[in-house]
Every structure is written in C-alpha cells, then in structure tokens.
Design an enzyme around this catalytic site. Structure first.
Site, PDB file in Angstrom:
ATOM      1  N   THR A 190       0.858  -1.191   0.000  1.00 16.91           N
ATOM      2  CA  THR A 190       0.000   0.000   0.000  1.00 16.91           C
ATOM      3  C   THR A 190       0.888   1.233   0.000  1.00 16.91           C
ATOM      4  O   THR A 190       2.032   1.173   0.447  1.00 16.91           O
ATOM      5  CB  THR A 190      -0.834  -0.057   1.302  1.00 16.91           C
ATOM      6  OG1 THR A 190      -1.751  -1.123   1.178  1.00 16.91           O
ATOM      7  CG2 THR A 190      -1.568   1.219   1.611  1.00 16.91           C
ATOM      8  N   GLY A 242      -0.999  -2.211   6.422  1.00 15.38           N
ATOM      9  CA  GLY A 242      -0.983  -3.487   7.131  1.00 15.38           C
ATOM     10  C   GLY A 242      -2.346  -4.131   7.101  1.00 15.38           C
ATOM     11  O   GLY A 242      -3.152  -3.857   6.196  1.00 15.38           O
TER      12      GLY A 242
HETATM   13  N1  ASP Z   1      -4.104  -1.747   4.853  1.00 12.87           N
HETATM   14  C1  ASP Z   1      -4.436  -2.288   3.554  1.00 12.87           C
HETATM   15  C2  ASP Z   1      -5.783  -2.911   3.633  1.00 12.87           C
HETATM   16  O1  ASP Z   1      -6.053  -3.604   4.571  1.00 12.87           O
HETATM   17  C3  ASP Z   1      -3.448  -3.262   3.037  1.00 12.87           C
HETATM   18  C4  ASP Z   1      -1.988  -2.942   3.219  1.00 12.87           C
HETATM   19  O2  ASP Z   1      -1.648  -1.899   3.767  1.00 12.87           O
HETATM   20  O3  ASP Z   1      -1.146  -3.746   2.832  1.00 12.87           O
HETATM   21  O4  ASP Z   1      -6.552  -2.770   2.717  1.00 12.87           O
END
Ligand code: ASP
Length: 323
Positions: A190, A242
């Site tokens: 992300t 995350g």
């Molecule tokens: N936080 C993002 C989500 O849960 C994914 C990520 O940050 O890797 O959609």
C-alpha cells in the site's frame, strides 16, 4: 513561592514541548512516504528489487518535495506523491494493485486536510485511474466524505477524472499471483504520504488495492478516516499500512492523534503506545508527522518501504532498519 512554582511549571512545559527531532529547528516543510509494510525478507529480496522499489519511492519523494519547496500545499504534495505511486506498477495501489478472489482490482483511497479536517475517500472502485485524486474530489466537490463503487466512479467521471478498464490495473505479476493463488514473496505494498507545508498545514493520503485475495466488496482501513488515515493541524498526520481489519477495529490513526490531543503525548509516544498495545508482530506499520515537523515511522513487520525529506536537508529512503 507562587512565582517559583510558576517558573518551574513553565520550564517543565517547555521541556515537554521540545521537538523530538530536528535539533530544535522546526523545518519549514516535511514529506514522509510509505510503500507498504510486509515480510520483505532481506535475504529473499534481491538487491535489484530493493533498488527499483527505492527508485519508485524516490521519484514520488522528489515530486512531493518540489511542490512543498515551491510553497505548495501539503494536500497537493501528498496527492501528487501518492498519484505517482499509484501509477507505478510495483506498488499495491492503482496500476499493479492486488486482485480480489474474482480477479478484479478493487481500490480504496482517502485524503485528509489537517487545516479544517476536511476529508474525502473512495472505496471499492474498479475504473478510476487515480483513486487518490477521486478522494480529493469527493472532499472538495461533494458534501460527503466517502463514495463507493459505481457511485464513486460516476462521480469521478462527472468531474472529468480519467476512467480506465479494470484491465489497466492488472499486471503480469498480479495475474500470475492470482492464477497461482499464491504470492511467492511479498513484494507489494500500500502507499501513503503525510506532509507539513510552509503554512503549517498537515495532510495525509493513503491508497491501496487492499489485501491479496480479499473478498469482492471488502473495504480496508485505507479509505476509513481515523483507521488508516488521519490529519489534524493541532496534533499530527498519519498514514497506515498493514492488516486493515486490525487498523479499523483499533482506530489506529485517530488514536495516535487523540493521545496527543487528550493526553499531551509526543508523536513517538503516541505511535509507540498504539502500536505496542493494539497491534501485534506482523500487523503492519505507520508513518506519522507532527505539527512541528517531527516525523516517526514504525512497523511490526520484517520491513517497510519508507522515505522522508524536509527543508533542513533530510533525504532518507529505507526498507529495513538501516538500509
Ligand atoms: N491496509 C491495507 C488494507 O487492509 C493493506 C496494506 O496496507 O497492505 O486494505
């Protein structure tokens, strides 16, 4: 006696108000970025991959700091930096985003201005080339905070934003991961940005394709104000990455700001408290920036692609602790 106590209290509060970094000089502008937190196994991660990710985030860092250097706004800087990362297929946002179990890219993004706490978000969009720009349009051109799916797409089209086929977002890499139903090594993150401009305004922006193999319609923390993204000029700006469900349930970005507002915590104290008490190993990371220009980046994963620059000459790009 009263005077002595008064002076002592004043000195004490001045000590508490000392910036955590930057040697007491408040930088005139700051930009901090992330390109996701993940396993990022140092041994598996070949140097070439490390370098291209760093090059990708450096390009965004340069574009954002150029805006701030020229006196542009924190909002413009975070939007532009995130847009560049959305266009870069290496990251899990915009082109190159991970796919749902149906093999579709469904994107989430949000942006927030610390000046007046105005905010905008889009969720589960499949056709908007740059979700972060659509989030900003929702913030500035609608009475709402979040629009989702086809409604958000129609709104973006009505406001002249570029719409693309879903296939634009899908790359050979994401298709292969989808076909094998297995990500051999985590290479996608992300993206997010926090900035402070010369007028003292903070802004935060976050954009993602979400979790790999998410169910169609699943919405993560990135477009949820207070979960994956938050900005308030009185406290700080935060962008998270995350396991979104964890960040939503713990209102991570808002809690960091709230600890500063309600309890007088410093930025690092607030981030440490929330991450140490609400998150576990492997959950993700946070980038944050306070109103005085101190920034703090923390992750509970193997690494986090991250970068920071300010008017005092800081220019750092890292994935692991020291490299
Ligand atoms: N936080 C993002 C989500 O849960 C994914 C990520 O940050 O890797 O959609």
């Amino acid at each position: 006696m009263k005077l002595t106590i008064g002076i002592a209290l004043l000195c004490f509060s001045l000590i508490l108000a000392q910036p955590e970094k930057n040697g007491g000089n408040s930088p005139r502008y700051v930009l901090v970025l992330h390109g996701g937190a993940g396993g990022w196994n140092r041994d598996v991660f070949k140097d070439s991959i490390k370098l291209i990710h760093k090059a990708g985030i450096e390009k965004a860092l340069k574009a954002g700091t150029d805006i701030l250097k020229a006196g542009g706004t924190a909002l413009d800087a975070v939007e532009q930096a995130v847009k560049i990362l959305e266009d870069d297929p290496l990251f899990n946002a915009g082109r190159g985003a991970v796919l749902t179990t149906d093999g579709i890219a469904e994107l989430d993004a949000s942006i927030m201005s610390g000046r007046d706490k105005s905010a905008g978000a889009v969720a589960s969009v499949t056709k908007i080339k740059n979700p972060i720009t659509a989030a900003r349009a929702v913030m500035e051109k609608s009475p709402h905070v979040m629009l989702s799916a086809t409604g958000a797409e129609r709104f973006a089209g009505d406001h002249g934003l570029e719409l693309v086929e879903n296939s634009y977002f899908i790359t050979d890499e994401t298709l292969e991961i989808f076909r094998k139903r297995k990500a051999t090594e985590e290479k996608k993150g992300t993206v997010g940005a926090v900035a402070l401009d010369k007028d003292g305004n903070l802004a935060a922006a976050t954009s993602t394709g979400g979790m790999m193999f998410k169910k169609p319609g699943r919405i993560g923390d990135a477009p949820i104000i207070g979960a994956g993204n938050y900005a308030d000029n009185r406290t700080c700006a935060v962008s998270c990455t995350g396991k979104g469900e964890k960040y939503i349930k713990n209102a991570v970005a808002f809690h960091i700001s709230a600890l500063m507002e309600y309890k007088g915590f410093s930025l690092s104290q607030a981030v440490d408290y929330v991450m140490d008490t609400k998150l576990e190993k492997g959950d993700g990371g946070v980038i944050s920036l306070d109103k005085d220009g101190n920034y703090y980046m923390k992750y509970t994963t193997g690494g986090m692609i991250r970068a920071a620059a300010n008017s005092e000459g800081v220019w750092e790009i890292k994935i692991w602790e020291n490299e």
